[in-house]
Design a protein around this motif. Structure first.
Motif, PDB file in Angstrom:
ATOM      1  N   UNK A 108      14.721  23.414 -40.068  1.00  0.00           N
ATOM      2  CA  UNK A 108      13.596  24.143 -40.794  1.00  0.00           C
ATOM      3  C   UNK A 108      12.385  24.342 -40.068  1.00  0.00           C
ATOM      4  N   UNK A 109      11.901  23.368 -39.548  1.00  0.00           N
ATOM      5  CA  UNK A 109      10.797  23.220 -38.709  1.00  0.00           C
ATOM      6  C   UNK A 109      10.878  24.373 -37.384  1.00  0.00           C
ATOM      7  N   UNK A 110      12.064  24.122 -36.826  1.00  0.00           N
ATOM      8  CA  UNK A 110      12.251  25.140 -35.726  1.00  0.00           C
ATOM      9  C   UNK A 110      12.252  26.544 -36.050  1.00  0.00           C
ATOM     10  N   UNK A 111      12.425  27.071 -37.182  1.00  0.00           N
ATOM     11  CA  UNK A 111      12.556  28.295 -37.681  1.00  0.00           C
ATOM     12  C   UNK A 111      11.252  28.779 -38.012  1.00  0.00           C
ATOM     13  N   UNK A 112      10.092  27.812 -37.992  1.00  0.00           N
ATOM     14  CA  UNK A 112       8.724  28.348 -38.410  1.00  0.00           C
ATOM     15  C   UNK A 112       7.950  28.067 -37.249  1.00  0.00           C
ATOM     16  N   UNK A 115       9.808  28.026 -26.163  1.00  0.00           N
ATOM     17  CA  UNK A 115      11.132  27.521 -25.793  1.00  0.00           C
ATOM     18  C   UNK A 115      10.726  25.772 -25.595  1.00  0.00           C
ATOM     19  N   UNK A 116      11.619  24.965 -26.327  1.00  0.00           N
ATOM     20  CA  UNK A 116      11.403  23.648 -26.059  1.00  0.00           C
ATOM     21  C   UNK A 116      12.492  23.069 -25.114  1.00  0.00           C
ATOM     22  N   UNK A 117      12.182  22.228 -24.488  1.00  0.00           N
ATOM     23  CA  UNK A 117      12.919  21.469 -23.329  1.00  0.00           C
ATOM     24  C   UNK A 117      12.925  20.270 -23.488  1.00  0.00           C
ATOM     25  N   UNK A 118      14.198  19.446 -22.875  1.00  0.00           N
ATOM     26  CA  UNK A 118      14.311  17.929 -22.871  1.00  0.00           C
ATOM     27  C   UNK A 118      13.934  17.530 -21.220  1.00  0.00           C
TER      28      UNK A 118
END
Length: 269
Positions: free
Chosen positions: A61-65, A72-75
């Protein structure tokens, strides 16, 4: 000589008895506190199990907001994914356990309250979760976007390439959300302390300058270092304190009315 020894022995026995009488209530309180802490830990453990099950839907849900869906989020570590997952689980566990925590705190002080005080303070327990959720919504939809957009604008101004780590992103988010959400419990805490006669509106008004300073300090700490953001957070926190003072006044006046009725009914005797 014998009478002096008997007197000395009697005094020692009295002192020992006083120490024991003082020690027993203390041990009783410590035992009660330990029991309440155990219940809280059990609630957190059960909440953590639920949190582990719900972490993925909350993450999706939070990633869709916004702003997560615009970057872009990375590890950067093999542990980043696990760390992020556990952060979500702990936050969910805290939300689930919050009413239990509030009830256990009430149960701990219950023996020191009169029967009508017990009833009047118990009703605050369900509102602990409501106020936390209100604070969570305010911090997520108002404070967090301000802080994130400011830090992003600084990076752009410095011509830095944007590379966001998932662990850093959610740590940044939760470091803002959790403290502000807990601050929204302030009205309930003040009403509770007023109900058990530890605070009153007069004392709160005298503490107003110190309270304002603390609220402004918190607003400056959790927001970007610009005046608009600080004001947008500090003003609601100050208003929250003023609402707390007003609510404390309601509770205090009810106490005064009950005391006056009791005095009129039983004071003459």
């Amino acid at each position: 000589m014998g009478s002096d020894q008997n007197s000395s022995t009697e005094q020692k026995s009295r002192k020992q008895l006083i120490r024991e009488e003082g020690l027993m209530p203390l041990l009783g309180h410590l035992g009660e506190l330990r029991k309440r802490i155990v219940y809280i830990l059990i609630a957190l453990a059960l909440g953590l199990i639920v949190g582990l099950l719900l972490a993925q839907p909350f993450y999706n849900f939070l990633m869709s907001q916004k702003p997560a869906n615009t970057i872009s989020l990375h590890t950067f570590s093999l542990w980043d994914g696990i760390g992020m997952y556990m952060k979500f689980a702990f936050v969910i566990a805290l939300i689930i356990a919050l009413p239990v925590i509030a009830y256990q705190l009430w149960a701990f002080v219950k023996p020191a309250l009169h029967e009508h005080e017990q009833r009047s303070t118990l009703k605050y327990v369900p509102f602990a979760l409501i106020m936390f959720l209100v604070g969570l919504a305010f911090s997520y939809f108002v404070v967090f976007p301000l802080a994130f957009n400011f830090t992003r604008s600084v990076s752009e101004h410095l011509n830095l390439e944007e590379t966001y780590g998932i662990a850093q992103y959610f740590t940044f988010m939760f470091n803002i959300l959790i403290p502000i959400s807990l601050l929204f419990e302030l009205p309930l805490v003040i009403m509770f302390l007023t109900a058990i006669r530890l605070l009153n509106p007069t004392r709160l008004r005298k503490m107003r300058r110190v309270a304002y300073f603390i609220m402004i300090l918190i607003g400056v700490t959790v927001t970007p270092p610009d005046f608009i953001s600080d004001v947008l957070v500090a003003i609601p926190l100050i208003l929250l304190y003023e609402v707390s003072v007003i609510l404390s006044g309601f509770v205090y006046r009810k106490q005064q009315d009950k005391d006056a009725k009791w005095e009129a009914e039983f004071g003459q005797g």
